[in-house]
Design a protein around this motif. Structure first.
Motif, PDB file in Angstrom:
ATOM      1  N   ARG A  67       0.834  -1.190   0.000  1.00  0.00           N
ATOM      2  CA  ARG A  67       0.000   0.000   0.000  1.00  0.00           C
ATOM      3  C   ARG A  67       0.878   1.252   0.000  1.00  0.00           C
ATOM      4  O   ARG A  67       1.774   1.391   0.843  1.00  0.00           O
ATOM      5  CB  ARG A  67      -0.923   0.021   1.207  1.00  0.00           C
ATOM      6  CG  ARG A  67      -1.837  -1.180   1.335  1.00  0.00           C
ATOM      7  CD  ARG A  67      -2.713  -1.415   0.102  1.00  0.00           C
ATOM      8  NE  ARG A  67      -3.862  -2.245   0.423  1.00  0.00           N
ATOM      9  CZ  ARG A  67      -3.941  -3.550   0.229  1.00  0.00           C
ATOM     10  NH1 ARG A  67      -2.910  -4.190  -0.319  1.00  0.00           N
ATOM     11  NH2 ARG A  67      -5.032  -4.221   0.548  1.00  0.00           N
ATOM     12  N   PHE A  68       0.632   2.128  -0.926  1.00  0.00           N
ATOM     13  CA  PHE A  68       1.326   3.408  -1.001  1.00  0.00           C
ATOM     14  C   PHE A  68       0.494   4.430  -0.237  1.00  0.00           C
ATOM     15  O   PHE A  68      -0.637   4.729  -0.618  1.00  0.00           O
ATOM     16  CB  PHE A  68       1.511   3.843  -2.454  1.00  0.00           C
ATOM     17  CG  PHE A  68       2.634   3.131  -3.163  1.00  0.00           C
ATOM     18  CD1 PHE A  68       3.758   3.834  -3.577  1.00  0.00           C
ATOM     19  CD2 PHE A  68       2.587   1.767  -3.402  1.00  0.00           C
ATOM     20  CE1 PHE A  68       4.811   3.196  -4.221  1.00  0.00           C
ATOM     21  CE2 PHE A  68       3.619   1.104  -4.038  1.00  0.00           C
ATOM     22  CZ  PHE A  68       4.744   1.824  -4.451  1.00  0.00           C
ATOM     23  N   MET A  69       1.041   4.945   0.838  1.00  0.00           N
ATOM     24  CA  MET A  69       0.294   5.857   1.696  1.00  0.00           C
ATOM     25  C   MET A  69       0.427   7.294   1.214  1.00  0.00           C
ATOM     26  O   MET A  69       1.474   7.709   0.709  1.00  0.00           O
ATOM     27  CB  MET A  69       0.770   5.740   3.141  1.00  0.00           C
ATOM     28  CG  MET A  69       0.612   4.345   3.725  1.00  0.00           C
ATOM     29  SD  MET A  69      -1.119   3.776   3.701  1.00  0.00           S
ATOM     30  CE  MET A  69      -0.909   2.060   4.192  1.00  0.00           C
ATOM     31  N   THR A  70      -0.644   8.032   1.416  1.00  0.00           N
ATOM     32  CA  THR A  70      -0.637   9.432   1.027  1.00  0.00           C
ATOM     33  C   THR A  70      -0.720  10.381   2.204  1.00  0.00           C
ATOM     34  O   THR A  70      -0.296  11.531   2.105  1.00  0.00           O
ATOM     35  CB  THR A  70      -1.797   9.726   0.045  1.00  0.00           C
ATOM     36  OG1 THR A  70      -1.690  11.052  -0.440  1.00  0.00           O
ATOM     37  CG2 THR A  70      -3.158   9.537   0.710  1.00  0.00           C
ATOM     38  N   SER A  71      -1.232   9.907   3.347  1.00  0.00           N
ATOM     39  CA  SER A  71      -1.316  10.787   4.509  1.00  0.00           C
ATOM     40  C   SER A  71      -1.509   9.967   5.775  1.00  0.00           C
ATOM     41  O   SER A  71      -1.906   8.797   5.732  1.00  0.00           O
ATOM     42  CB  SER A  71      -2.480  11.784   4.364  1.00  0.00           C
ATOM     43  OG  SER A  71      -3.728  11.104   4.367  1.00  0.00           O
ATOM     44  N   GLY A  72      -1.231  10.619   6.895  1.00  0.00           N
ATOM     45  CA  GLY A  72      -1.457  10.013   8.195  1.00  0.00           C
ATOM     46  C   GLY A  72      -2.019  11.061   9.144  1.00  0.00           C
ATOM     47  O   GLY A  72      -1.642  12.232   9.077  1.00  0.00           O
ATOM     48  N   GLU A  73      -2.930  10.627  10.000  1.00  0.00           N
ATOM     49  CA  GLU A  73      -3.498  11.521  11.005  1.00  0.00           C
ATOM     50  C   GLU A  73      -3.796  10.720  12.252  1.00  0.00           C
ATOM     51  O   GLU A  73      -4.570   9.753  12.209  1.00  0.00           O
ATOM     52  CB  GLU A  73      -4.779  12.178  10.498  1.00  0.00           C
ATOM     53  CG  GLU A  73      -5.383  13.150  11.513  1.00  0.00           C
ATOM     54  CD  GLU A  73      -6.705  13.734  11.050  1.00  0.00           C
ATOM     55  OE1 GLU A  73      -7.048  14.833  11.526  1.00  0.00           O
ATOM     56  OE2 GLU A  73      -7.399  13.099  10.239  1.00  0.00           O
ATOM     57  N   GLY A  74      -3.150  11.071  13.343  1.00  0.00           N
ATOM     58  CA  GLY A  74      -3.373  10.343  14.570  1.00  0.00           C
ATOM     59  C   GLY A  74      -2.945   8.900  14.439  1.00  0.00           C
ATOM     60  O   GLY A  74      -1.801   8.591  14.114  1.00  0.00           O
TER      61      GLY A  74
END
Length: 469
Positions: A67-74
């Protein structure tokens, strides 16, 4: 909105949801979209070896599309296809506070606005070094840019101080991709089943003595034979790269004593455990309590707050051997980068004793949930921990104490478990030989998603065990 989890207060601009951005029905029907990740992986393989910049990311041990991640939050990650996951990797440890913590982001934005790199000393690197010294056993610190660089430099320093060449390490411990330390290493080396160390000349590892972990008798025997030639013992404070294998009670203390008796140095690798297993690292859990300290320590991960940053430190008299104070040369153009050190010191200052209490409570709750699901599905396993860090040993029933025991895991059972969890919106380390990480942002919504995903994943692991030849 403000949400209260097991950690500190966390601000979110949108409500936390137990399901992903895509409709929950997609996940329940096994139709998780991965087209954009698959396309990026194909593009990456045309320009990068294996399509990744660190081997475990390629999913070779678990199968499927990375999985190619684009953002993270918490506690959450979002990939390029819009799928949302509860994250138990945390960038392999640094995300102690969760992703994109507002105070860390604000501090980094201010630092970037002042300039990204100067090639000169700057105040944030002093502040970060002071924070490390305040928390740990070390008296003096040199900042570098990676854990590999930290261990490489610490060993060079030990050899320079002692005038000796041999190094004692333990099978299954991973100290970065330093040539002489790749002998019987953990992490991606064991995950990918790489035999030996291709590309490393035999003479480079000739001075590396590899011993079974947790075996004091083997250490004493090695020093009886080579004592006057051994510069140092290096070990992970609590190995987390063959799965989490905690040191036996008194093991680290014995290493410190044996090294001292023979004029060698004891290097404790806290690149993973430092400021993560506990506030002062794993040393807080044994050394501080038992009244001993390593001669040199390596740090990384959390101390960079998600940026490339690491360090090594120790007694002042030893560190004074480093240039420009002494004759052992070590340098780094981007060492002490002002943005990275700002992120690191901001993260550490927010990591209060209370936060570690909450983090441990979260870790314990996750272990309970995982254990209950695996027991319910009849999956043999052992959950092992060091402070807030833990991992699951698959297909075994007795505690794992060394590399040989870790290698007896049933990796097919883990792969089945991993794939099921991923499809249900839970992102785990893609290897049975890696450690799970929680953050202060893992709240009730995150743990609900975990809890709801576990029964099906445990049944998948049980089926994999039943299908063994």
């Amino acid at each position: 909105m403000w949400t209260r989890g097991y950690g500190s207060l966390w601000w979110s601009s949108r409500p936390l949801r137990a399901c992903g951005i895509h409709a929950c029905a997609n996940w329940h029907n096994g139709e998780v979209p991965t087209e954009r990740s698959a396309d990026l992986f194909q593009r990456a393989r045309r320009v990068s070896p294996g399509g990744v910049n660190s081997p475990v990311r390629a999913f070779k041990a678990v199968g499927g599309t990375p999985r190619f991640m684009t953002s993270g939050e918490g506690a959450w990650l979002t990939d390029v296809d819009g799928n949302r996951y509860v994250d138990f990797v945390g960038s392999w440890g640094p995300m102690l506070l969760g992703h994109a913590h507002p105070q860390v982001i604000a501090a980094v934005q201010e630092a970037v606005a002042r300039g990204t790199s100067f090639g000169t000393p700057a105040e944030p690197e002093v502040a970060l070094a002071e924070e490390i010294v305040e928390r740990t056993s070390v008296e003096s610190v040199r900042l570098v840019t990676s854990g590999t660089e930290a261990t490489m430099s610490a060993i060079r320093l030990a050899r320079g101080v002692t005038g000796r060449d041999r190094v004692v390490k333990f099978a299954g411990c991973y100290h970065g991709h330093v040539d002489p330390l790749l002998a019987e290493a953990g992490s991606g080396v064991v995950t990918l089943g790489i035999p030996g160390t291709p590309g490393v000349p035999a003479h480079v590892t000739a001075d590396t003595i590899v011993l079974p972990y947790n075996d004091v008798d083997a250490v004493q025997a090695a020093f009886a034979e080579f004592g006057g030639q051994i510069a140092c013992i290096i070990t992970e404070a609590a190995p987390g790269n063959m799965g989490l294998v905690p040191p036996a009670p008194g093991f680290n203390a014995a290493l410190a004593r044996i090294a001292s008796e023979h004029g060698a140095l004891f290097i404790s690798d806290e690149v993973m455990t430092g400021f993560r297993a506990a506030r002062a690292g794993h040393w807080e859990l044994d050394g501080q309590r038992e009244g001993w300290a390593p001669d040199l320590v390596t740090f990384g991960k959390v101390m960079g707050g998600g940026f490339p940053s690491a360090a090594f430190g120790g007694r002042r008299d030893l560190m004074e051997y480093l240039a420009p104070a002494g004759p052992v040369y070590q340098a780094g153009t981007l060492a002490g980068n002002p943005v990275a050190t700002t992120a690191g010191v901001t993260t550490l200052r927010l990591a209060t004793p209370e936060l570690y209490t909450d983090l441990l409570a979260t870790s314990l709750r996750v272990r309970e949930l995982v254990g209950e699901a695996l027991v319910g599905a009849g999956v043999p396993h052992v959950i092992q921990a060091a402070g807030t860090m833990f991992s699951v040993m698959w297909g075994v029933t007795d505690p794992v104490t060394d590399f040989a025991g870790a290698q007896r895991q049933d990796t097919a059972a883990f792969a089945a478990f991993f794939s099921s969890m991923l499809d249900q919106g839970v992102y785990l380390p893609p290897s049975a030989f890696e450690t799970w990480f929680v953050s202060a942002a893992h709240d009730d919504a995150a743990l609900t998603t975990l809890s709801e995903a576990l029964p099906a994943a445990a049944r998948a692991a049980a089926r994999a065990l039943d299908d063994r030849p």
